[in-house]
Design a protein around this motif. Structure first.
Motif: not given
Length: 176
Positions: A69-95
């Motif tokens: 996460a940086s300001i660079a994301v506002l200026n065009g393409p940046v390096y990417h990743d596929v994130m895997v969430e922890e179960p406790k985080y998933i429970r706090s999201t909107n399904r």
């Protein structure tokens, strides 16, 4: 005596019925985000269940994101990743909604995730290739109608509510 016979009959039916059908469920989640707490609005998918062909248990989730996460994301393409969430985080999201998928669709989703994850170079772009586009691709594989309205490209919850509206067969409610 009637209760005993009814209990005996229902237990017999349970014993005679075959094993439950294997099924993988694909759920679509959003996170509202908070710049103060370091998590931006985000959307991702969760797959849980059992594959028909092998009986293998599935418990996976994927979300496409910028590598950092940086300001660079506002200026065009940046390096990417596929994130895997922890179960406790998933429970706090909107399904938003869940759909059953076939083994073939499961394998297509995994292959698509690998394509996005392993793409060379700077592949994450807020306006043309973000978490919404990634989840939208997974929704298309699952047979859902998908659109990318410009005013929703940085608003995952609003976008998933839009996808819910485009797919009334889901019978899903809008998330507040």
């Amino acid at each position: 005596m009637k209760r005993f016979l009814a209990l005996l009959a229902s237990m017999s039916v349970m014993l005679w019925s075959g094993p439950a059908a294997a099924e993988v469920l694909l759920s679509f989640h959003s996170f509202n985000g908070s710049v103060l707490f370091g998590r931006y609005p985000h959307t991702f998918v969760v797959m849980e269940g059992t594959l028909d062909e092998t009986g293998e248990a599935v418990s996976e989730n994927y979300g496409f994101t910028a590598k950092s996460a940086s300001i660079a994301v506002l200026n065009g393409p940046v390096y990417h990743d596929v994130m895997v969430e922890e179960p406790k985080y998933i429970r706090s999201t909107n399904r938003h909604f869940t759909v059953p998928i076939s083994d073939e669709q499961y394998h297509q989703i995994v292959a698509e995730m690998v394509k996005w994850r392993d793409a060379p170079g700077k592949y994450y772009d807020l306006d043309t290739r973000n978490c919404i586009h990634f989840v939208g691709r997974m929704a298309q594989i699952a047979g859902l109608t998908v659109e990318y309205p410009k005013d929703m490209l940085r608003r995952p919850k609003k976008w998933l509510n839009h996808i819910t509206m485009l797919n009334p067969q889901l019978g899903a409610e809008q998330v507040d």
